[in-house]
Design an enzyme around this catalytic site. Structure first.
Site, PDB file in Angstrom:
ATOM      1  N   GLN A 131       0.820  -1.216   0.000  1.00 54.27           N
ATOM      2  CA  GLN A 131       0.000   0.000   0.000  1.00 54.27           C
ATOM      3  C   GLN A 131       0.857   1.270   0.000  1.00 54.27           C
ATOM      4  OE1 GLN A 131      -2.865  -1.512   3.341  1.00 54.27           O
ATOM      5  NE2 GLN A 131      -3.927   0.109   2.240  1.00 54.27           N
ATOM      6  N   HIS A 132       0.215   2.366  -0.351  1.00 52.76           N
ATOM      7  CA  HIS A 132       0.701   3.738  -0.169  1.00 52.76           C
ATOM      8  C   HIS A 132       1.811   4.185  -1.112  1.00 52.76           C
ATOM      9  CE1 HIS A 132      -1.559   3.392   3.507  1.00 52.76           C
ATOM     10  NE2 HIS A 132      -0.674   2.636   4.113  1.00 52.76           N
ATOM     11  N   ASP A 173      -2.251  -4.909  -0.011  1.00 46.76           N
ATOM     12  CA  ASP A 173      -1.842  -6.197   0.531  1.00 46.76           C
ATOM     13  C   ASP A 173      -2.678  -6.648   1.722  1.00 46.76           C
ATOM     14  OD1 ASP A 173      -0.782  -4.193   2.133  1.00 46.76           O
ATOM     15  OD2 ASP A 173       1.296  -4.876   1.980  1.00 46.76           O
TER      16      ASP A 173
END
Length: 483
Positions: free
Chosen positions: A71-72, A245
C-alpha cells in the site's frame, strides 16, 4: 477446471500463485526477489513479476489475474506514461514533516486530526501517498513539474499487464485507494481538494473499480521478453481490480465481519473486516476499505518480523534457535523489555524514534532473556493495535495470526499470553497472493460474493494471559530516544 492467478507484489518480493478458480486448490507457484530500500524503481517490480510468473509456469492457461500490492507507495508518471522518479515506498519516512504540515494546515492538534479522519478516514502519517506528494513538490520541484499522474504499485502493475500506455487506462480499487489520503471510503469519492492541497495542483488518478469489476484484459505479450505471446492463446484473460496487501490478505484467509487479522511481515498490521467506515481522530486506526465492499479499520506498525531478524542477528543464531531461546525464558523476561522502534515507528507516530532495551541486569543479561524480550516487545506493539481496533467498536470473534513472523513457534505460543485471547494460525502460505487469486476467481466466475475457498490445517493456540508483560511494556515504550 478454470485457473486463476494471484500476485503479491510486496516490499520484499513478487509471489505468484495459480489456483483452481472454483475450489481454490493450489496448482503451482513462483517467486522472485525485490531490491532492498525504501525507494525503488518500479521497473524492478516488473522484472520480478516476469521472473515469478515464469517460475510459476506462465499464465497461458489462466482465465483471470489479479494483483495485491504494497500500500501507499507513490508511483509518479509523466504525460507519456514514463516513470518520473523511483517510487517512494510505504516505509519511507522522509515525508513525516509533510504529514505534520497537512494536519497543521487543517487546524492542527485535535481539530486537524478530526478534519482528516472525517474527510478520508485516516490522519496523515509519513506512509500515506498524499504526504509523499507534498514532500516531492517541496524537495524535488524539477521532478514534480513533470508529474501528470500518480498511482499505487498495484495500479501500475495492472496497467502494465494490460499493455496500456494511456494514463486514462489506470485502474485501482477501494482498498488501495483508501490508503492514499485523498480518497474517502465513506463517500467512495476522490477528494481532489486534498490532492491539490498536498501537491499544489490536480493530477490524473486511477479510476476506482468495484470489488469484482474487471480492470481490462491481460495483453498477450505483456510479460514477454522476446515478443512472443505469454498470455492465453486466444486472449481474453481478465484483469481483476487488484487491491492493497492487507485487503488481499483478508480475502486470502477468508476473514469476515468480527475477524481480527494480525499480520507479522515486514510491517505489522492489525485489521478487521467491518460493516461500516471508521474515523479515528487519534490517528492510530486508519479507516481503510476492504476488497469486498466492506471496510477495514487497520493499525500498522513499521517494525514486525524484522525485530526477530535483528534479535537473531544480535545473538548470532537462526530464527528457530531464537524461538527456542525465547521459550526457555519466563514470561515477562524477568523485567527485560524491548521497545522495538528499530526503524522509527508509524503507530504510535514516532518516525524518528529508536529502539530501546529496559531492565538490563546481571540476571537478564542472557541470550534467552533478550530473545524473549524481542518477541514480547513486537507482540506488545501489535496488542496496542488490537486495543485500538476494539475501541473503534470491533468485537473480535477470533484473532487470525498470519505472516512470516507467525511461523515462529515462540510467536505462536507467546501471542495468547500477550493478546489475552486464543489465536488461530493458518498454515504458512502466501495469503496476499491467495487473496488476489480469489478476487480473480470472483471476476471470472461472477456472483455477489467471492467463491468460498476453504483454508485447511489451521491450528489454535491458547494460554493464560500474563497482563504484567504489557504493563511493563507500557512503562517503557515512551522512554525512547529520537534520532
Amino acid at each position: 477446471m478454470p485457473l486463476v492467478a494471484g500476485v503479491d507484489s510486496s516490499t520484499q518480493s513478487s509471489k505468484v500463485v495459480v489456483r483452481d478458480a472454483e475450489s481454490g486448490a493450489l496448482v503451482r507457484q513462483g517467486r522472485a526477489p525485490h531490491p532492498d530500500g525504501t525507494e525503488v524503481d518500479p521497473a524492478a517490480w516488473w522484472t520480478a513479476l516476469r521472473a515469478a510468473v515464469d517460475a510459476a509456469g506462465g499464465l497461458s492457461d489462466v482465465v483471470a489475474v489479479s494483483i495485491g500490492g504494497q500500500q501507499h507507495g507513490m508511483v509518479t508518471l509523466d504525460e507519456a506514461g514514463d516513470v518520473v522518479r523511483p517510487a517512494l515506498l510505504w516505509n519511507d519516512t522522509r515525508s513525516a514533516d509533510a504529514a505534520a504540515d497537512l494536519v497543521a494546515e487543517a487546524g492542527g492538534g485535535e481539530t486537524g486530526r478530526r478534519f482528516w479522519a472525517d474527510a478520508v478516514g485516516s490522519v496523515p502519517v509519513a506512509s500515506f501517498t498524499a504526504t509523499k506528494l507534498r514532500w516531492l513538490a517541496r524537495h524535488e520541484p524539477e521532478h514534480a513539474a513533470r508529474v501528470a499522474a500518480v498511482c499505487l504499485p498495484h495500479d501500475w502493475l495492472t496497467w502494465r499487464l494490460a499493455g496500456a500506455t494511456d494514463l486514462a487506462a489506470l485502474r485501482t480499487d477501494r482498498g488501495d485507494a483508501s490508503g492514499t489520503g485523498y480518497w474517502s471510503p465513506a463517500t467512495g469519492e476522490y477528494r481532489f481538494d486534498l490532492l491539490e492541497q498536498a501537491f499544489g495542483r490536480r493530477l490524473r488518478v486511477p479510476t476506482v473499480l468495484g470489488p469484482a469489476d474487471p480492470a481490462g484484459e491481460l495483453h498477450p505479450g505483456a510479460l514477454s521478453t522476446d515478443g512472443r505471446p505469454t498470455g492465453p492463446a486466444g486472449g481474453g484473460a481478465l484483469l481483476g481490480p487488484g487491491t492493497g496487501d492487507n485487503a488481499a490478505a483478508a480475502l486470502g484467509v477468508g476473514a469476515g465481519p468480527g475477524d481480527v487479522v494480525i499480520s507479522i511481515g515486514t510491517s505489522g498490521t492489525v485489521f478487521s473486516v467491518a460493516e461500516g467506515p471508521s474515523a479515528d481522530a487519534s490517528g492510530i486506526v486508519a479507516g481503510f476499505a476492504d476488497a469486498t465492499g466492506r471496510f477495514l479499520p487497520l493499525v500498522c506498525t513499521l517494525n514486525a518480523a524484522r525485530v526477530l531478524d535483528a534479535a537473531a542477528s544480535m545473538l548470532g543464531v537462526g530464527l528457530d534457535e531464537l524461538a527456542d531461546l525465547a521459550l526457555s525464558a519466563p514470561a515477562g523476561a524477568d523485567g527485560l523489555v524491548m521497545v522495538p522502534y528499530l526503524e522509527g515507528e508509524r503507530t504510535p507516530n514516532r518516525p524518528t524514534a529508536t529502539g530501546a532495551v529496559h531492565g538490563l541486569t546481571l540476571r537478564t543479561a542472557t541470550p534467552a532473556h533478550l530473545a524473549r524480550a524481542a518477541v514480547e516487545g513486537m507482540l506488545c506493539a501489535l496488542a496496542d493495535g488490537l486495543d485500538a481496533i476494539v475501541a473503534q467498536g470491533v468485537t473480535p470473534r477470533r484473532v487470525i495470526l498470519v505472516g512470516g513472523g507467525a511461523r515462529s513457534a515462540a510467536v505462536r505460543r507467546i501471542a495468547p499470553q500477550v493478546f489475552g485471547c486464543p489465536v488461530v494460525v493458518p498454515p504458512p502460505g502466501e495469503y496476499v497472493a491467495d487473496g488476489a487469486a480469489r478476487q480473480a476467481a470472483w471476476v471470472a466466475l461472477g456472483g455477489k460474493t467471492p467463491p468460498e475457498w476453504a483454508v485447511e490445517g489451521t491450528e489454535e493456540y491458547a494460554a493464560e494471559p500474563v497482563p504484567a508483560v504489557r504493563e511493563r511494556y507500557a512503562e517503557a515504550r515512551d522512554q525512547v530516544i529520537n534520532r
